[in-house]
Design an enzyme around this catalytic site. Structure first.
Site, PDB file in Angstrom:
ATOM      1  N   ILE A 109      36.463  39.797  55.943  1.00  0.00           N
ATOM      2  CA  ILE A 109      37.229  39.467  57.159  1.00  0.00           C
ATOM      3  C   ILE A 109      36.287  39.534  58.365  1.00  0.00           C
ATOM      4  CG2 ILE A 109      39.150  40.200  58.637  1.00  0.00           C
ATOM      5  CD1 ILE A 109      40.067  39.010  55.991  1.00  0.00           C
ATOM      6  N   HIS A 149      43.031  46.874  46.580  1.00  0.00           N
ATOM      7  CA  HIS A 149      41.837  46.830  45.739  1.00  0.00           C
ATOM      8  C   HIS A 149      42.206  47.341  44.349  1.00  0.00           C
ATOM      9  CE1 HIS A 149      37.566  46.711  44.925  1.00  0.00           C
ATOM     10  NE2 HIS A 149      37.734  47.843  44.260  1.00  0.00           N
ATOM     11  N   ASN A 157      44.631  45.663  52.846  1.00  0.00           N
ATOM     12  CA  ASN A 157      44.062  45.073  51.624  1.00  0.00           C
ATOM     13  C   ASN A 157      44.515  45.878  50.408  1.00  0.00           C
ATOM     14  OD1 ASN A 157      42.339  43.431  49.999  1.00  0.00           O
ATOM     15  ND2 ASN A 157      40.801  45.065  50.011  1.00  0.00           N
ATOM     16  N   ASP A 166      36.031  47.136  51.509  1.00  0.00           N
ATOM     17  CA  ASP A 166      36.684  48.277  50.841  1.00  0.00           C
ATOM     18  C   ASP A 166      36.448  49.635  51.492  1.00  0.00           C
ATOM     19  OD1 ASP A 166      37.463  46.388  48.928  1.00  0.00           O
ATOM     20  OD2 ASP A 166      35.647  46.703  47.769  1.00  0.00           O
ATOM     21  N   GLY A 179      47.603  34.442  42.947  1.00  0.00           N
ATOM     22  CA  GLY A 179      48.624  34.880  43.884  1.00  0.00           C
ATOM     23  C   GLY A 179      49.785  35.647  43.278  1.00  0.00           C
ATOM     24  N   SER A 180      49.540  36.423  42.205  1.00  0.00           N
ATOM     25  CA  SER A 180      50.685  37.180  41.672  1.00  0.00           C
ATOM     26  C   SER A 180      51.124  38.276  42.645  1.00  0.00           C
ATOM     27  CB  SER A 180      50.360  37.765  40.287  1.00  0.00           C
ATOM     28  OG  SER A 180      49.419  38.794  40.365  1.00  0.00           O
TER      29      SER A 180
END
Ligand code: GAR
Length: 191
Positions: free
Chosen positions: A91, A107, A105, A148, A15-16
């Site tokens: 999703i 990527h 999102n 993606d 979770g950075s």
């Protein structure tokens, strides 16, 4: 009163990026990180949310397919946008339909290169090394029903040197992600 936008972050790992988003929006007048959802019970993102006083919920993979469970949770928290930050499940269609152009999102490569099923985290950077690519970077994009493939909002590139390992690349890419993801989300919400 200015209308508030409530964001749910979906994350599967440390979770950075979620932390960068929570930091950036901590005192924002219009945008609030209202909820963190994870599909990994032990994900590091849970402690990060706790530190910011943001509620988090674990939803098991099978429950993600249950529109009732997820939709009820999102509506309880009045969620307007979903931001994926290292979220590794596809999703489901019911969410794509309910949140059209409101799911974003990030990527860790320059899509369409190094994208698709199985291309996440370290796998992406290892493939960049194996392909001897000269450049990599980040792609922020809307989410559609395929991995993606949604339309691209923002990209930033970084050089890859011949001596770079997958870890070196991960480090450079995460730096770009932390710098650009929060302001890009702000811009998307304000469109
Ligand atoms: C990030 O590099 C993100 O781009 C990537 O996972 C990492 C999560 O790191 N996401 C994907 O690969 C999605 N296909 P974080 O948990 O420290 O934010």
């Amino acid at each position: 009163m200015t209308q508030q936008t409530n964001i749910a972050i979906f994350a599967s790992g440390g979770g950075s990026n979620a932390e960068a988003l929570m930091t950036y929006f901590a005192n924002h007048e219009k945008i609030k990180i209202a909820l963190v959802i994870t599909n990994v019970e032990s994900a590091g993102v849970i402690a990060k949310a706790y530190k910011f006083g943001i509620p988090s919920r674990f939803i098991a993979k099978k429950d993600f397919l249950d529109a009732e469970i997820v939709s009820t949770l999102l509506s309880d928290f009045k969620i307007n946008y979903i931001v994926l930050a290292g979220f590794l499940l596809l999703i489901p269609a019911y969410l794509i339909n309910a949140f059209e152009r409101r799911i974003v999102n990030i990527h860790p490569a320059l899509l369409p290169a190094f994208g698709g099923k199985g291309m996440y985290g370290a796998n992406v950077h290892k493939s960049v090394v194996a392909a001897k690519a000269k450049m990599t970077g980040i792609t922020i994009h809307y989410c559609n029903a395929d991995y993606d493939e949604g339309s691209i909002i923002f990209q930033a590139a970084s050089k890859v040197f011949e001596t770079d390992t997958a870890e070196d690349i991960a480090h450079k890419v995460l730096k770009l992600e932390h710098a650009y993801y929060p302001p890009t989300i702000e811009r998307v919400v304000n469109l």
